[in-house]
Design a protein around this motif. Sequence first.
Motif, PDB file in Angstrom:
ATOM      1  N   ASP A 140      -3.197  26.443  66.233  1.00  0.00           N
ATOM      2  CA  ASP A 140      -4.505  26.997  66.585  1.00  0.00           C
ATOM      3  C   ASP A 140      -4.607  27.206  68.093  1.00  0.00           C
ATOM      4  O   ASP A 140      -5.177  26.382  68.789  1.00  0.00           O
ATOM      5  CB  ASP A 140      -5.612  26.062  66.089  1.00  0.00           C
ATOM      6  CG  ASP A 140      -6.998  26.653  66.245  1.00  0.00           C
ATOM      7  OD1 ASP A 140      -7.099  27.879  66.459  1.00  0.00           O
ATOM      8  OD2 ASP A 140      -7.982  25.907  66.167  1.00  0.00           O
ATOM      9  N   MET A 141      -4.103  28.348  68.635  1.00  0.00           N
ATOM     10  CA  MET A 141      -3.374  29.265  67.797  1.00  0.00           C
ATOM     11  C   MET A 141      -2.236  29.944  68.558  1.00  0.00           C
ATOM     12  O   MET A 141      -2.002  31.149  68.443  1.00  0.00           O
ATOM     13  CB  MET A 141      -4.323  30.301  67.202  1.00  0.00           C
ATOM     14  CG  MET A 141      -4.986  31.205  68.225  1.00  0.00           C
ATOM     15  SD  MET A 141      -5.887  32.593  67.463  1.00  0.00           S
ATOM     16  CE  MET A 141      -4.544  33.570  66.782  1.00  0.00           C
ATOM     17  N   LYS A 142      -1.531  29.155  69.372  1.00  0.00           N
ATOM     18  CA  LYS A 142      -0.428  29.744  70.120  1.00  0.00           C
ATOM     19  C   LYS A 142       0.699  30.207  69.202  1.00  0.00           C
ATOM     20  O   LYS A 142       1.396  31.177  69.515  1.00  0.00           O
ATOM     21  CB  LYS A 142       0.060  28.764  71.177  1.00  0.00           C
ATOM     22  CG  LYS A 142      -0.963  28.560  72.289  1.00  0.00           C
ATOM     23  CD  LYS A 142      -0.523  27.573  73.346  1.00  0.00           C
ATOM     24  CE  LYS A 142      -1.584  27.456  74.436  1.00  0.00           C
ATOM     25  NZ  LYS A 142      -1.217  26.482  75.486  1.00  0.00           N
ATOM     26  N   GLY A 143       0.843  29.535  68.058  1.00  0.00           N
ATOM     27  CA  GLY A 143       1.806  30.010  67.077  1.00  0.00           C
ATOM     28  C   GLY A 143       1.463  31.406  66.597  1.00  0.00           C
ATOM     29  O   GLY A 143       2.340  32.265  66.438  1.00  0.00           O
ATOM     30  N   GLY A 144       0.166  31.675  66.361  1.00  0.00           N
ATOM     31  CA  GLY A 144      -0.272  32.997  65.947  1.00  0.00           C
ATOM     32  C   GLY A 144      -0.067  34.039  67.028  1.00  0.00           C
ATOM     33  O   GLY A 144       0.318  35.186  66.753  1.00  0.00           O
ATOM     34  N   ASP A 145      -0.309  33.667  68.293  1.00  0.00           N
ATOM     35  CA  ASP A 145      -0.098  34.596  69.406  1.00  0.00           C
ATOM     36  C   ASP A 145       1.370  35.005  69.505  1.00  0.00           C
ATOM     37  O   ASP A 145       1.696  36.181  69.671  1.00  0.00           O
ATOM     38  CB  ASP A 145      -0.537  33.947  70.717  1.00  0.00           C
ATOM     39  CG  ASP A 145      -1.999  33.556  70.738  1.00  0.00           C
ATOM     40  OD1 ASP A 145      -2.800  34.204  70.034  1.00  0.00           O
ATOM     41  OD2 ASP A 145      -2.343  32.595  71.454  1.00  0.00           O
ATOM     42  N   TYR A 200      -5.297  36.378  63.874  1.00  0.00           N
ATOM     43  CA  TYR A 200      -4.114  35.536  63.713  1.00  0.00           C
ATOM     44  C   TYR A 200      -4.428  34.055  63.859  1.00  0.00           C
ATOM     45  O   TYR A 200      -3.606  33.277  64.331  1.00  0.00           O
ATOM     46  CB  TYR A 200      -3.019  36.003  64.674  1.00  0.00           C
ATOM     47  CG  TYR A 200      -2.488  37.349  64.227  1.00  0.00           C
ATOM     48  CD1 TYR A 200      -1.426  37.435  63.357  1.00  0.00           C
ATOM     49  CD2 TYR A 200      -3.120  38.533  64.614  1.00  0.00           C
ATOM     50  CE1 TYR A 200      -0.966  38.658  62.897  1.00  0.00           C
ATOM     51  CE2 TYR A 200      -2.682  39.759  64.161  1.00  0.00           C
ATOM     52  CZ  TYR A 200      -1.594  39.818  63.297  1.00  0.00           C
ATOM     53  OH  TYR A 200      -1.160  41.032  62.825  1.00  0.00           O
ATOM     54  N   GLU A 201      -5.635  33.682  63.390  1.00  0.00           N
ATOM     55  CA  GLU A 201      -5.924  32.263  63.254  1.00  0.00           C
ATOM     56  C   GLU A 201      -4.982  31.663  62.199  1.00  0.00           C
ATOM     57  O   GLU A 201      -4.269  32.379  61.479  1.00  0.00           O
ATOM     58  CB  GLU A 201      -7.385  32.061  62.841  1.00  0.00           C
ATOM     59  CG  GLU A 201      -8.391  32.394  63.918  1.00  0.00           C
ATOM     60  CD  GLU A 201      -8.542  31.304  64.964  1.00  0.00           C
ATOM     61  OE1 GLU A 201      -7.867  30.265  64.865  1.00  0.00           O
ATOM     62  OE2 GLU A 201      -9.360  31.494  65.889  1.00  0.00           O
ATOM     63  N   THR A 202      -4.996  30.341  62.099  1.00  0.00           N
ATOM     64  CA  THR A 202      -4.040  29.605  61.273  1.00  0.00           C
ATOM     65  C   THR A 202      -3.949  30.138  59.847  1.00  0.00           C
ATOM     66  O   THR A 202      -4.966  30.332  59.179  1.00  0.00           O
ATOM     67  CB  THR A 202      -4.423  28.121  61.221  1.00  0.00           C
ATOM     68  OG1 THR A 202      -4.582  27.649  62.567  1.00  0.00           O
ATOM     69  CG2 THR A 202      -3.356  27.306  60.526  1.00  0.00           C
ATOM     70  N   GLY A 395      -1.802  34.044  61.056  1.00  0.00           N
ATOM     71  CA  GLY A 395      -0.991  33.401  62.074  1.00  0.00           C
ATOM     72  C   GLY A 395      -0.013  32.384  61.535  1.00  0.00           C
ATOM     73  O   GLY A 395       0.444  32.461  60.388  1.00  0.00           O
ATOM     74  N   ALA A 396       0.313  31.418  62.364  1.00  0.00           N
ATOM     75  CA  ALA A 396       1.220  30.344  61.974  1.00  0.00           C
ATOM     76  C   ALA A 396       0.499  29.366  61.054  1.00  0.00           C
ATOM     77  O   ALA A 396      -0.723  29.250  61.084  1.00  0.00           O
ATOM     78  CB  ALA A 396       1.730  29.623  63.218  1.00  0.00           C
ATOM     79  N   SER A 397       1.258  28.662  60.254  1.00  0.00           N
ATOM     80  CA  SER A 397       0.684  27.618  59.406  1.00  0.00           C
ATOM     81  C   SER A 397       0.945  26.254  60.038  1.00  0.00           C
ATOM     82  O   SER A 397       1.822  26.097  60.883  1.00  0.00           O
ATOM     83  CB  SER A 397       1.269  27.674  57.997  1.00  0.00           C
ATOM     84  OG  SER A 397       2.683  27.542  58.041  1.00  0.00           O
ATOM     85  N   ASP A 415       9.311  33.477  58.250  1.00  0.00           N
ATOM     86  CA  ASP A 415       8.940  34.376  57.159  1.00  0.00           C
ATOM     87  C   ASP A 415       7.532  34.934  57.344  1.00  0.00           C
ATOM     88  O   ASP A 415       7.252  36.075  56.942  1.00  0.00           O
ATOM     89  CB  ASP A 415       9.047  33.645  55.814  1.00  0.00           C
ATOM     90  CG  ASP A 415      10.494  33.396  55.416  1.00  0.00           C
ATOM     91  OD1 ASP A 415      11.380  34.054  55.991  1.00  0.00           O
ATOM     92  OD2 ASP A 415      10.749  32.548  54.539  1.00  0.00           O
ATOM     93  N   LEU A 416       6.634  34.167  57.958  1.00  0.00           N
ATOM     94  CA  LEU A 416       5.309  34.703  58.280  1.00  0.00           C
ATOM     95  C   LEU A 416       5.414  35.816  59.318  1.00  0.00           C
ATOM     96  O   LEU A 416       4.685  36.811  59.262  1.00  0.00           O
ATOM     97  CB  LEU A 416       4.390  33.582  58.780  1.00  0.00           C
ATOM     98  CG  LEU A 416       3.897  32.601  57.710  1.00  0.00           C
ATOM     99  CD1 LEU A 416       3.231  31.387  58.356  1.00  0.00           C
ATOM    100  CD2 LEU A 416       2.931  33.279  56.743  1.00  0.00           C
ATOM    101  N   ILE A 417       6.320  35.655  60.287  1.00  0.00           N
ATOM    102  CA  ILE A 417       6.543  36.728  61.268  1.00  0.00           C
ATOM    103  C   ILE A 417       7.044  37.980  60.560  1.00  0.00           C
ATOM    104  O   ILE A 417       6.582  39.099  60.811  1.00  0.00           O
ATOM    105  CB  ILE A 417       7.558  36.283  62.343  1.00  0.00           C
ATOM    106  CG1 ILE A 417       7.022  35.098  63.156  1.00  0.00           C
ATOM    107  CG2 ILE A 417       7.877  37.454  63.281  1.00  0.00           C
ATOM    108  CD1 ILE A 417       8.047  34.493  64.100  1.00  0.00           C
ATOM    109  N   LYS A 418       8.006  37.797  59.670  1.00  0.00           N
ATOM    110  CA  LYS A 418       8.585  38.949  58.968  1.00  0.00           C
ATOM    111  C   LYS A 418       7.540  39.666  58.121  1.00  0.00           C
ATOM    112  O   LYS A 418       7.461  40.906  58.120  1.00  0.00           O
ATOM    113  CB  LYS A 418       9.750  38.475  58.100  1.00  0.00           C
ATOM    114  CG  LYS A 418      10.936  37.993  58.913  1.00  0.00           C
ATOM    115  CD  LYS A 418      11.964  37.283  58.045  1.00  0.00           C
ATOM    116  CE  LYS A 418      13.093  36.729  58.910  1.00  0.00           C
ATOM    117  NZ  LYS A 418      14.056  35.910  58.137  1.00  0.00           N
ATOM    118  N   ARG A 419       6.751  38.900  57.410  1.00  0.00           N
ATOM    119  CA  ARG A 419       5.730  39.531  56.571  1.00  0.00           C
ATOM    120  C   ARG A 419       4.720  40.293  57.416  1.00  0.00           C
ATOM    121  O   ARG A 419       4.324  41.419  57.074  1.00  0.00           O
ATOM    122  CB  ARG A 419       5.021  38.471  55.715  1.00  0.00           C
ATOM    123  CG  ARG A 419       4.083  39.092  54.686  1.00  0.00           C
ATOM    124  CD  ARG A 419       3.491  38.054  53.776  1.00  0.00           C
ATOM    125  NE  ARG A 419       2.503  37.227  54.456  1.00  0.00           N
ATOM    126  CZ  ARG A 419       1.804  36.269  53.858  1.00  0.00           C
ATOM    127  NH1 ARG A 419       2.015  36.000  52.580  1.00  0.00           N
ATOM    128  NH2 ARG A 419       0.910  35.569  54.530  1.00  0.00           N
TER     129      ARG A 419
END
Length: 429
Positions: A140-145, A200-202, A395-397, A415-419
């Motif tokens: 929350d939420m650098k993974g999403g960025d 791109y929140e969690t 975003g990222a989980s 896989d979330l990036i790929k999707r």
Amino acid sequence: MKKFTLILILAVSPLFSFAQQKLNKDEQKLIELIDKNYQETVALLEEVININSGSLNKEGVREVGRVFAREFEKIGFQTEWVEVPAEVNRAGHFVATRKGTKGKKLFLIGHIDTVFEKDMPFTPFTWLNDSTATGQGANDMKGGDVLVFASLKALHELGLLEDRTVTVYFMGDEESSGDNELSRRDFIERSKSHDIALGYETAQGFNTVTVARRGSSGWTLKTTGRQSHSSGVFRESVGYGAIYEAARILTEFREELAGEQYLTFNPGQIIGGSDISYDDITGRGEALGKTNIVAREAYLTGDLRFLGEEQKERTRAKMKEIVDRNLNQTDAEITFRDGIPSMSPREENYELAAVLNQVSLDMGLGEVKPGDPGSRGAADIAYVAEILPGLDGLGASGRGAHAPGETINMKQFPDLIKRNTILLYRLTR
């Protein structure tokens, strides 16, 4: 470190081999690029997590923005830092843009601030095991960025962003905005020249996407009573006092409003006595009083969460009606303040969810269903939800957002990036 080099290689061994016949050649190449770039993606994630960017740490927020500016400029984006008015007392926002004439115009939303301020214990990016890492703001939420950047980088490297319009808007104060109206003015205005908003929140794993989010607002209740000796409480001449009046109001809120779908209202703080003081900025208060004095003042603060303006306004009207009933020798006043609006579940959002579902099925990742509108809280996409159709939760989980030990699921991350990359590709064709 050697241990996790192997882990990164394994992490990008996809479950795509049996599904690639459902993807076109460009889409297959995009997936290969995500794998090729993955160690650089993780290095960027570690870099931005290791910069403290609590909402009030303005220099830290700007530093994360500078990192993203460096990276986005490498892939052909124009970048800028949007300053906010001085009275907002926040760092501002990062924006990256490309403009073109083909495909849907995308407005991609994230935030680079976290709830972890500079004076809190710092948690750097740390691998916990082969599938989980921790760090401040990891999900929350650098993974999403970072996910947004990784997708756009792959699209750029194949020339698939040429003549396309994409705006990336990373807020600098999502977790604690100083003034929503002033801080979101530029954000809202820029959204109007786009077709679709994606937040791109969690992510809640692979099989759920957010088509609606509840809004949040605040309320303040002040009650007063006739200060007197406690032996006279309940008498006609003395009445019930401020604390009993506050208790009555809260009880009637619960009895008459609790249970309605999507509606919650929570009293977060209460203070009462013969004399009270309260600081709205710090949330700190003091009370003077004795057990043998009927309370003269009480003060409560709370939040109200809702889906749609109609539910919000109807609930506020009912709360005010309850407040105005008043016990003997008491008075009460409630005031409301707007926060983040809700993202209503419009039909176009469900249509976008169907596009994502098809992407997921084509990639062998399973069905994606729209989530319960009441399951997600307020987020920045709601400010533009009446302007643009959109999805959130892309975003990222991970787990434990807003708490020490917040994690990111590194097994799902590639896989979330790929999707997401395939989704952006299809939307911009």
